[in-house]
Write a protein that holds these residues in place. Structure first.
Motif, PDB file in Angstrom:
ATOM      1  N   MET A   1       0.841  -1.199   0.000  1.00 43.92           N
ATOM      2  CA  MET A   1       0.000   0.000   0.000  1.00 43.92           C
ATOM      3  C   MET A   1       0.876   1.247   0.000  1.00 43.92           C
ATOM      4  SD  MET A   1      -3.368  -0.229   2.319  1.00 43.92           S
ATOM      5  CE  MET A   1      -2.444  -0.456   3.832  1.00 43.92           C
ATOM      6  N   LYS A   2       1.292   1.624  -1.184  1.00 37.63           N
ATOM      7  CA  LYS A   2       2.166   2.799  -1.260  1.00 37.63           C
ATOM      8  C   LYS A   2       1.311   4.070  -1.276  1.00 37.63           C
ATOM      9  CE  LYS A   2       6.201   4.393  -3.907  1.00 37.63           C
ATOM     10  NZ  LYS A   2       5.968   5.782  -3.802  1.00 37.63           N
ATOM     11  N   VAL A   3       1.774   5.099  -0.579  1.00 36.33           N
ATOM     12  CA  VAL A   3       1.076   6.391  -0.622  1.00 36.33           C
ATOM     13  C   VAL A   3       1.670   7.187  -1.774  1.00 36.33           C
ATOM     14  CG1 VAL A   3       0.527   8.492   0.658  1.00 36.33           C
ATOM     15  CG2 VAL A   3       0.734   6.317   1.875  1.00 36.33           C
TER      16      VAL A   3
ATOM     17  N   GLU B   1       4.712   2.874   6.574  1.00 40.77           N
ATOM     18  CA  GLU B   1       5.200   1.577   6.078  1.00 40.77           C
ATOM     19  C   GLU B   1       5.150   0.523   7.165  1.00 40.77           C
ATOM     20  OE1 GLU B   1       8.908   1.366   4.004  1.00 40.77           O
ATOM     21  OE2 GLU B   1       8.168   2.740   2.445  1.00 40.77           O
TER      22      GLU B   1
ATOM     23  N   MET C   1      -6.599   6.686   5.338  1.00 39.60           N
ATOM     24  CA  MET C   1      -7.116   5.537   4.597  1.00 39.60           C
ATOM     25  C   MET C   1      -8.329   6.014   3.786  1.00 39.60           C
ATOM     26  SD  MET C   1      -4.904   3.509   5.577  1.00 39.60           S
ATOM     27  CE  MET C   1      -5.331   1.886   4.981  1.00 39.60           C
TER      28      MET C   1
ATOM     29  N   GLY D   1       0.719   0.876   8.576  1.00 39.26           N
ATOM     30  CA  GLY D   1      -0.312   0.668   7.542  1.00 39.26           C
ATOM     31  C   GLY D   1      -1.689   1.193   7.930  1.00 39.26           C
TER      32      GLY D   1
ATOM     33  N   ASN E   1      -9.290   4.606  -4.441  1.00 34.22           N
ATOM     34  CA  ASN E   1      -9.337   3.704  -3.291  1.00 34.22           C
ATOM     35  C   ASN E   1      -7.929   3.351  -2.794  1.00 34.22           C
ATOM     36  OD1 ASN E   1     -10.527   2.087  -1.366  1.00 34.22           O
ATOM     37  ND2 ASN E   1     -10.556   0.281  -2.717  1.00 34.22           N
ATOM     38  N   GLU E   2      -7.196   4.355  -2.372  1.00 36.69           N
ATOM     39  CA  GLU E   2      -5.844   4.099  -1.863  1.00 36.69           C
ATOM     40  C   GLU E   2      -5.518   5.096  -0.754  1.00 36.69           C
ATOM     41  OE1 GLU E   2      -2.609   5.774  -4.669  1.00 36.69           O
ATOM     42  OE2 GLU E   2      -4.195   5.204  -6.052  1.00 36.69           O
ATOM     43  N   PRO E   3      -4.588   4.729   0.155  1.00 38.87           N
ATOM     44  CA  PRO E   3      -4.214   5.685   1.200  1.00 38.87           C
ATOM     45  C   PRO E   3      -3.554   6.913   0.577  1.00 38.87           C
ATOM     46  CG  PRO E   3      -2.768   3.772   1.244  1.00 38.87           C
ATOM     47  CD  PRO E   3      -3.840   3.475   0.249  1.00 38.87           C
TER      48      PRO E   3
END
Ligand code: G1P
Length: 290
Positions: free
Chosen positions: A1-3, A149, A210, A152, A122-124
């Motif tokens: 889940m990369k920002v 990291e 999130m 999460g 739909n991503e952080p």
């Protein structure tokens, strides 16, 4: 889940800084040699963010222009053989991919963030408030991304403030986590009335969120000041998922406030490679009354 994305709301009217901000967006007021907003964009670029999403409003197009390529200026600088200056300007327009969305009504910070929902997806994502400048060895956004990291989950940046100033901020309550400078959030309140919280942990304008926050913002009722408050939505998010408060390492300036702005100019000026020494000498003379 990369920002990958940073939302930067720039739709505010800047009433705290009138009359300077009557026709100039507050985000373009200069700290030493660059507009405030450029420091924020440079911070997220240095932290590995790939796209900036400005939430703008009427009268703010000069901000987008600042990060755009200026063909006319470039041609004039080339003709005058001002190569270094030309390169510096082009570097600004090449900094990062920028997208703008428009907040059509001033309904609050929460509403501004919600306006960016389709571009974020739909991503952080990161949120950086344009008033808050952080001077630090490691960019504040990078410090938070490193923590993300590990955990999460959503993170809000905090600093301790005097008890008589808590009413100016979103205030977080929570327990110390095992990680350095980190707290697990249990409660948060936007601009608490005096005596309603013992906590002095104030939210500073850096968040990693999130994407569930968008559904909450969609249905939340107006809070403090009759506005859709991001802090209220964050509190609702803590009921569903963990949230962390992170005491960042660095000095924060509220550049949207007259005193904070002056302090930022002095601090950034003193650290400027070609101006710092001279400014220090000058300040000493001013203090000595020469
Ligand atoms: C906003 C947030 C608040 C936060 C502050 C930090 O308030 O709503 O929770 O503490 O930024 O600068 P504003 O300063 O826009 O009133």
């Amino acid at each position: 889940m990369k920002v990958r994305k940073a939302v930067i709301p720039v739709a505010g009217l800047g009433t705290r800084f009138l009359p300077a901000t009557k026709s100039i967006p507050k985000e373009l007021l200069t700290i030493v040699d660059r507009p405030t907003i450029q420091y924020i964009v440079e911070e997220v670029v240095a932290s590995g963010i790939e796209q900036v999403i400005f939430v703008t409003s009427e009268g703010k197009s000069a901000i987008e222009n600042h990060f755009d390529y200026n063909f006319h200026l470039d041609a004039v600088l080339k003709e005058k053989k001002k190569v270094v200056l030309g390169e510096e300007l082009n570097n600004i327009s090449n900094l990062i991919d920028i997208v703008s969305v428009r907040q059509k009504k001033p309904l609050g910070l929460g509403h501004a963030i919600w306006t960016a929902r389709h571009v974020v997806g739909n991503e952080p994502f990161m949120v950086c408030l344009g008033d808050d400048l952080v001077l630090s060895k490691i960019p504040c956004a990078k410090q938070m991304l490193d923590l993300f990291e590990e955990v999460g989950e959503s993170i809000v940046a905090i600093q301790h403030v005097p008890q008589n100033e808590t009413f100016q901020y979103g205030i977080v309550e929570g327990e110390k986590d095992t990680r350095d400078h980190t707290f697990k959030v249990s409660r948060m309140v936007e601009k608490p009335s005096p005596g309603t919280t013992d906590s002095d942990m104030a939210i500073i304008g850096r968040y990693i969120l999130m994407p569930e926050i968008f559904a909450i913002l969609e249905t939340i009722t107006p809070g403090h000041g009759g506005e859709i408050q991001l802090t209220d939505a964050l509190l609702a998010l803590t009921k569903k998922r963990a949230m962390y408060a992170y005491e960042f390492q660095g000095i924060r300036f509220d550049a949207g406030d007259k005193m904070g702005y002056l302090k930022a100019n002095i601090a950034y000026g003193l650290r400027h490679p070609s101006l710092g020494k001279q400014l220090l000498e000058h300040l000493k003379e001013v203090v000595a009354g020469k």
